[in-house]
Design a protein around this motif. Structure first.
Motif, mmCIF file in Angstrom:
data_model
loop_
_atom_site.group_PDB
_atom_site.id
_atom_site.type_symbol
_atom_site.label_atom_id
_atom_site.label_comp_id
_atom_site.label_asym_id
_atom_site.label_seq_id
_atom_site.Cartn_x
_atom_site.Cartn_y
_atom_site.Cartn_z
ATOM 1 N N LEU A 6 -12.395 -22.014 -60.992
ATOM 2 C CA LEU A 6 -12.409 -23.339 -61.876
ATOM 3 C C LEU A 6 -13.406 -24.566 -61.044
ATOM 4 N N ASP A 7 -13.037 -24.720 -59.948
ATOM 5 C CA ASP A 7 -13.732 -25.687 -59.137
ATOM 6 C C ASP A 7 -15.217 -25.093 -59.048
ATOM 7 N N TRP A 8 -15.411 -24.121 -58.814
ATOM 8 C CA TRP A 8 -16.839 -23.476 -58.654
ATOM 9 C C TRP A 8 -17.497 -23.403 -59.889
ATOM 10 N N ALA B 80 -22.132 -24.566 -53.939
ATOM 11 C CA ALA B 80 -20.906 -24.581 -54.388
ATOM 12 C C ALA B 80 -19.922 -23.625 -53.619
ATOM 13 N N THR B 81 -20.474 -22.387 -53.437
ATOM 14 C CA THR B 81 -19.706 -21.439 -52.808
ATOM 15 C C THR B 81 -19.393 -21.955 -51.086
ATOM 16 N N GLU B 82 -20.616 -22.377 -50.510
ATOM 17 C CA GLU B 82 -20.396 -22.918 -49.215
ATOM 18 C C GLU B 82 -19.203 -23.896 -49.213
ATOM 19 N N VAL C 215 -18.972 -34.999 -43.095
ATOM 20 C CA VAL C 215 -18.503 -33.608 -43.034
ATOM 21 C C VAL C 215 -19.842 -32.381 -42.937
ATOM 22 N N LYS C 216 -19.271 -31.751 -41.992
ATOM 23 C CA LYS C 216 -20.229 -30.642 -41.596
ATOM 24 C C LYS C 216 -21.072 -29.995 -43.086
ATOM 25 N N GLY C 217 -22.151 -29.893 -43.042
ATOM 26 C CA GLY C 217 -23.054 -29.305 -44.292
ATOM 27 C C GLY C 217 -23.080 -30.159 -45.369
ATOM 28 N N ILE C 218 -22.502 -31.247 -45.421
ATOM 29 C CA ILE C 218 -22.805 -32.138 -46.644
ATOM 30 C C ILE C 218 -23.878 -33.270 -46.065
#
Length: 254
Positions: free
Chosen positions: A181-183, A205-207, A227-230
């Motif tokens: 749902l969030d994905w 989205a998966t990451e 946040v790492k990756g954002i």
């Protein structure tokens, strides 16, 4: 033969592809004949089968009404879709009448879509000890219902009847069914004219969900700092989406 499994067939997932394949067929009822044949084939090993149908416009159209944005473009739930072809409607109605004569239960609910009927029927079936559910559909939204007692059989023309359980959903999308749902909210659904987060596709989205677990946790992490990756650009897009997220969730949740 599976006697403890309920087969729920999403009729629209069968009807629409068959209708678009029927262009040069001389038989005007080819589509309805094929729908009935597919249902009979799917249910041949399932004594407990129900046909789940749309009932026209759903409550989602009221949540996100059709609004013109100029140049013939529209915003709103499924506003990108043309009105249903009267010939297709006739073929679906003809198929339903024949399936009802065969003794199949035909399930629909006012202001609801077939997906909602399937979700409700699934919940009721799982309240029965030992019961399992197989959902026949081409709609990936229904993957959010998958668990250790619920599987989805892909009835898209080129899917070869693939059946997806929990492990198959993770293998395909990189997230668990309970994260779907969030994905789906992050990615959006172009076929239903539901916009996700800007700049967030399937991979991102998966990451995000693999790192944080839930979309709510993504926002909690952002509130707590870097946040790492954002990246800053992604953070901006996610914060913009935060305002639209509740409506998007209402449109996608079953």
């Amino acid at each position: 033969m599976t006697t403890s499994e309920l087969l729920l067939i999403d009729l629209s997932s069968l009807a629409h592809p068959l209708y678009h394949m029927s262009g040069n067929e001389p038989d005007p009822n080819w589509t309805s004949n094929q729908i009935v044949a597919r249902v009979r084939a799917l249910s041949s090993q399932h004594p407990h089968t129900a046909i789940c149908c749309d009932s026209g416009k759903s409550f989602r159209h009221d949540l996100a009404p059709r609004v013109s944005v100029g140049e013939g473009k529209y915003e709103g739930y499924k506003a990108n879709r043309p009105e249903r072809d009267a010939r297709l409607t006739h073929q679906i109605d003809t198929a339903i009448a024949r399936l009802r004569e065969d003794g199949y239960p035909i399930w629909k609910a006012e202001n609801a879509e077939a997906d909602d009927v399937i979700a409700t029927a699934t919940a009721k079936a799982l309240a029965i000890d030992g019961a399992t559910v197989l959902i026949a559909t081409a709609d990936k939204d229904l993957l959010q219902l998958v668990n250790d007692r619920v599987r989805v059989k892909n009835v898209a023309p080129n899917a070869n009847g693939e059946v997806r359980d929990v492990e198959a959903v993770v293998a395909k999308f990189g997230v668990r069914p309970d994260q779907m749902l969030d994905w789906l909210c992050l990615v959006g659904d172009s076929s239903d004219n539901v916009k996700g987060a800007n700049g967030v596709g399937a991979v991102k989205a998966t990451e995000l969900l693999r790192a944080q677990g839930t979309l709510r946790s993504v926002y909690e992490a952002i509130n707590n700092g870097v946040v790492k990756g954002i990246t800053p650009a992604l953070r901006t897009n996610l914060m913009e989406f935060r305002e639209r997220w509740p409506l998007t969730r209402q449109l996608i949740a079953l």
